[in-house]
Design an enzyme around this catalytic site. Structure first.
Site, PDB file in Angstrom:
ATOM      1  N   HIS A  80       0.911  -1.396  -0.048  1.00 56.45           N
ATOM      2  CA  HIS A  80      -0.044  -0.013  -0.021  1.00 56.45           C
ATOM      3  C   HIS A  80       0.868   1.269  -0.060  1.00 56.45           C
ATOM      4  CE1 HIS A  80       1.126  -0.717   4.072  1.00 56.45           C
ATOM      5  NE2 HIS A  80       0.244  -0.108   4.655  1.00 56.45           N
ATOM      6  N   HIS A  97      -1.625   7.629  10.868  1.00 58.58           N
ATOM      7  CA  HIS A  97      -0.095   7.611  10.926  1.00 58.58           C
ATOM      8  C   HIS A  97       0.410   7.525   9.489  1.00 58.58           C
ATOM      9  CE1 HIS A  97      -1.378   3.207   9.832  1.00 58.58           C
ATOM     10  NE2 HIS A  97      -0.153   3.306   9.268  1.00 58.58           N
ATOM     11  N   TYR A 115       4.206   0.778  16.155  1.00 58.41           N
ATOM     12  CA  TYR A 115       3.480   2.172  15.973  1.00 58.41           C
ATOM     13  C   TYR A 115       3.909   2.801  17.357  1.00 58.41           C
ATOM     14  CZ  TYR A 115       0.120   0.445  12.401  1.00 58.41           C
ATOM     15  OH  TYR A 115      -0.397   0.155  11.402  1.00 58.41           O
TER      16      TYR A 115
HETATM   17 FE   LIG Z   1       0.546   1.559   8.149  1.00 59.14          FE
END
Ligand SMILES: [Fe+2]
Length: 307
Positions: free
Chosen positions: A199, A214, A255
């Protein structure tokens, strides 16, 4: 050139509250290089393995979040076609950004999710670009998390459906994966790619417009994700989740938050996508495994914290 039209996501401008703390975070910890100032409130950065002038702009502002995200097109004809088709069918607000050093005009469209999406084709090579003749893998030893490039973003906003339609029908991006809503019919989140990455962008249907979930930086390996986690532990960087893997895109990931509260991701691996691949589909009750592959359940913070 087999990849035509839109080549990749290439530039993002995010808002940060403070330059000093942000520089420590993005330059020293993530490992981006400072390219220079645009003005007293905007600072350009790039990752060591990127050729283009810069890929990240930190905009000092009162509130964190995203100003715009932009995609590189192969040429001006592609942009003319996109402009015409968008004007004909979508009537999105159109604006040109012409104050990014090294970049030609960036043609922006405000899509229904509320985000300003830019398209450009002209951009100068960075002064400090990766070696091209008998190249070493890097010129200067990478710092911190050793991010190689700005990789993708996840955006939240209303009418994801029309936004995704524009990305696929007008910009020509492919859908690699979708996560279905509870009704099992419509997409809640869609992963879009312009190339062989899993992606370049994901878009989630959400009532509030222009939300940034994000921005993600690519690392070379799972081991580098571990190194990133070690850096976060050592320097008290707030970790959101991971190290772990996504079921969706299969990326290995962690993250964390920048000092302004913007969520960052350090991302490695993932499959190679080709446009003849079928769309992978996730049912709503498999969302946990799709995003947090090992835990098989999302944490509350991942869903409720955004800028
Ligand atoms: Fe991501």
């Amino acid at each position: 050139m087999a990849i035509t039209g839109i080549l990749r996501v290439g530039l993002v401008q995010i808002r940060v509250l403070d330059f000093e703390e942000s520089l420590v975070h993005y330059r020293d910890r993530i490992g981006l290089d400072v390219v220079g100032n645009i003005d007293e409130n905007r600072l350009m950065l790039k990752a060591y393995d990127e050729f283009d002038h810069h890929s990240v702009v930190l905009h000092r502002a009162e509130k964190a979040g995203i100003d715009f995200i932009a995609f590189k097109a192969d040429n001006e004809e592609t942009i003319d076609r996109i402009k015409k088709e968008t004007e004909d069918k979508y009537k999105f607000n159109y604006e040109i950004i012409d104050d990014q050093p090294g970049f030609g005009p960036i043609h922006t469209f405000t899509v229904p999710t509320g985000h300003k999406i830019g398209i450009y084709s002209e951009v100068e090579m960075a002064e400090d670009y990766p070696m091209i003749q008998n190249p070493f893998i890097w010129k200067k030893e990478p710092r911190g998390m050793r991010a190689t490039h700005f990789d993708h973003a996840l955006l939240y906003g209303p009418d994801q459906k029309t936004t995704v339609e524009w990305f696929t029908k007008v910009l020509g991006l492919s859908i690699s994966e979708i996560l279905l809503k509870e009704d099992g019919k419509e997409s809640l989140c869609t992963w879009l790619t312009a190339n062989t990455r899993g992606h370049d962008l994901a878009v989630l249907d959400f009532p509030e417009p222009n939300v940034l979930h994000h921005i993600s930086f690519h690392l070379n390996s799972w081991e580098d994700v571990g190194n990133a986690a070690d850096i976060m532990a050592r320097y008290d960087i707030s970790i959101d989740a991971g190290p772990m893997r996504h079921g969706i895109t299969r990326g290995q990931t962690i993250y964390f938050f920048d000092p302004s509260g913007n969520r960052n991701e350090a991302y490695a691996g993932g499959y190679e996508y080709f446009p003849d691949h079928p769309v992978r589909v996730w049912d709503y009750d498999h969302a946990g495994a799709g995003i947090f592959y090992y835990d098989k359940a999302l944490n509350d913070r991942f869903l409720s914290v955004y800028t």
